[in-house]
Enzyme design. Sequence first.
Site, PDB file in Angstrom:
ATOM      1  N   MET A  12       6.336   7.284  17.573  1.00 12.97           N
ATOM      2  CA  MET A  12       6.110   8.179  16.449  1.00 12.97           C
ATOM      3  C   MET A  12       4.686   8.745  16.358  1.00 12.97           C
ATOM      4  O   MET A  12       4.453   9.741  15.679  1.00 12.97           O
ATOM      5  CB  MET A  12       6.492   7.461  15.153  1.00 12.97           C
ATOM      6  CG  MET A  12       7.983   7.108  15.123  1.00 12.97           C
ATOM      7  SD  MET A  12       8.486   6.034  13.752  1.00 12.97           S
ATOM      8  CE  MET A  12       8.347   7.140  12.358  1.00 12.97           C
ATOM      9  N   ASP A  30       3.950   0.668  11.873  1.00 13.51           N
ATOM     10  CA  ASP A  30       2.720   0.023  11.405  1.00 13.51           C
ATOM     11  C   ASP A  30       2.556  -1.396  11.934  1.00 13.51           C
ATOM     12  O   ASP A  30       1.464  -1.962  11.830  1.00 13.51           O
ATOM     13  CB  ASP A  30       2.691  -0.004   9.871  1.00 13.51           C
ATOM     14  CG  ASP A  30       2.341   1.350   9.267  1.00 13.51           C
ATOM     15  OD1 ASP A  30       1.870   2.212  10.026  1.00 13.51           O
ATOM     16  OD2 ASP A  30       2.524   1.538   8.057  1.00 13.51           O
ATOM     17  N   ASP A  44      -5.670   7.949   8.816  1.00 14.81           N
ATOM     18  CA  ASP A  44      -5.884   7.374  10.138  1.00 14.81           C
ATOM     19  C   ASP A  44      -5.884   8.437  11.229  1.00 14.81           C
ATOM     20  O   ASP A  44      -5.130   9.413  11.159  1.00 14.81           O
ATOM     21  CB  ASP A  44      -4.779   6.359  10.462  1.00 14.81           C
ATOM     22  CG  ASP A  44      -4.938   5.068   9.682  1.00 14.81           C
ATOM     23  OD1 ASP A  44      -6.089   4.707   9.410  1.00 14.81           O
ATOM     24  OD2 ASP A  44      -3.925   4.442   9.360  1.00 14.81           O
ATOM     25  N   LYS A  90       0.828  -1.213   0.000  1.00 18.13           N
ATOM     26  CA  LYS A  90       0.000   0.000   0.000  1.00 18.13           C
ATOM     27  C   LYS A  90       0.858   1.257   0.000  1.00 18.13           C
ATOM     28  O   LYS A  90       0.643   2.180  -0.799  1.00 18.13           O
ATOM     29  CB  LYS A  90      -0.904  -0.009   1.228  1.00 18.13           C
ATOM     30  CG  LYS A  90      -1.599   1.329   1.545  1.00 18.13           C
ATOM     31  CD  LYS A  90      -2.393   1.231   2.826  1.00 18.13           C
ATOM     32  CE  LYS A  90      -3.031   2.560   3.200  1.00 18.13           C
ATOM     33  NZ  LYS A  90      -2.078   3.471   3.873  1.00 18.13           N
ATOM     34  N   ASN A  91       1.844   1.326   0.895  1.00 13.24           N
ATOM     35  CA  ASN A  91       2.618   2.559   1.040  1.00 13.24           C
ATOM     36  C   ASN A  91       3.483   2.842  -0.188  1.00 13.24           C
ATOM     37  O   ASN A  91       3.718   3.997  -0.530  1.00 13.24           O
ATOM     38  CB  ASN A  91       3.467   2.499   2.304  1.00 13.24           C
ATOM     39  CG  ASN A  91       2.619   2.575   3.563  1.00 13.24           C
ATOM     40  OD1 ASN A  91       1.478   3.043   3.522  1.00 13.24           O
ATOM     41  ND2 ASN A  91       3.136   2.099   4.681  1.00 13.24           N
ATOM     42  N   ARG A 112      -4.903  10.607   2.834  1.00  7.76           N
ATOM     43  CA  ARG A 112      -3.634  11.232   3.202  1.00  7.76           C
ATOM     44  C   ARG A 112      -2.607  11.131   2.070  1.00  7.76           C
ATOM     45  O   ARG A 112      -1.798  12.033   1.866  1.00  7.76           O
ATOM     46  CB  ARG A 112      -3.075  10.605   4.471  1.00  7.76           C
ATOM     47  CG  ARG A 112      -1.797  11.308   4.916  1.00  7.76           C
ATOM     48  CD  ARG A 112      -1.400  11.063   6.336  1.00  7.76           C
ATOM     49  NE  ARG A 112      -0.224  11.848   6.665  1.00  7.76           N
ATOM     50  CZ  ARG A 112      -0.237  13.101   7.055  1.00  7.76           C
ATOM     51  NH1 ARG A 112      -1.394  13.709   7.193  1.00  7.76           N
ATOM     52  NH2 ARG A 112       0.874  13.755   7.324  1.00  7.76           N
TER      53      ARG A 112
END
Length: 436
Positions: free
Chosen positions: A342, A320, A121, A22-23, A97
């Site tokens: 983070m 994640d 998120d 996904k990223n 985002r």
Amino acid sequence: MGTFKIEGGVQLKGEITPQGAKNEALQVLCTVLLTPEKVTITNIPDIIDVNKLITLLKNLGVKIEKLGHGAYTFQADEVNLAYLESEAFKEEGKSLRGSIMIVGPLLARFGKGYIPKPGGDKIGRRRLDTHFEGFINLGAKFRYNKEDYFYGVEADRLKGTYMLLDEASVTGTANIIMAAVLAEGKTTIYNAACEPYLQQLCKMLNSMGAKITGVGSNLVEIEGVEKLGGCEHRILPDMIEIGSWIGLAAMTRSEITIKNVSWDNLGIIPSTFRKLGITLERRGDDIYIPAHADGYEIQNYIDGSILTIADAPWPGFTPDLLSIVLVVATQARGSVLIHQKMFESRLFFVDRLIDMGAKIILCDPHRATVIGHDFKSQLKGIMMSSPDIRAGISLVIAALSAKGVSTIQNIDQIDRGYERIDERLRALGAKITRES
């Protein structure tokens, strides 16, 4: 909004192949705006966030052709810049985002880029300063409309420069690199993010004609070029999904093989799960996880003190996967401190696990101590809601290991990051159904 109904306590078995990352997809899809030539991308995951970005590109005028499952061609030879100032774009852009990463390519190629404040998120503050400070360093003028939460950058021609990023932001680094590839002269980025998906972005840009060196390090240099051409690119498997399946196998004490994981791009993910006592075996490019009939035991440090697992920029442990590690620890032998450095709101989902019977002490918004049950006491099925993508999959894993039936609401959050997850879990033997 849909729900998952899950009957837990069922041992699973079989093979599962991770989706495309996904990223990475959110980054490389934005590169198509840098060239008028055709770009082919394969292994694109069929998930809500990525599909939203593809729709946004289409509305910008990018010509898109679907070649097959996860395979598309893109051609941005007639980009509609007027769409950037439309009300439709303001609504569409703020729901994702990843939409922030269209700004760098648009600024580099067309001299302007706009974006509404993006969503995503609800895991705490995720500031955009790194992106826009980078653009300003390259010579762009910045403006922000507080009433509409609308950002804009404009420049006749970007000029290369040296910059030291105030944080190793992944999306910030990606955005600045995409802007710098068409800038005049040399750009040097220090404290750049360097994770595998960013390396993939740089390799893709170089195949399009960019001149990027230092790929994989935190010191990246870009020699600007006049134009970029088309290319073919394949997205890596999703390391977060791979970690999720490792956690699933351990929690359900199931024998599972994860296929084609790209081991060389997993960093310390396998060794971190091994610290929790989970047995992983490398078989070619697959991960084999045996059924943990006797459970798994958390390692202490060599001086006997309690293990701490904390997130950090790559090559540290990805934030994640901290929620996955946390839920896996609830059934381990021993205790572990989870330190989420983070993001300040990502651990709040543990109250659902506590309701299920987990022994967790939430020390503060960033730290939680988990005391494992060693499978002597099962979690219990309850009704709960998914607050974000990664917490959502953690709750699914908890429910699959629990005694009784669990209902998980707000599963759109899970669908944002996981492709057809209920179908794929059922193929392993899971009792999970989707209800509207």
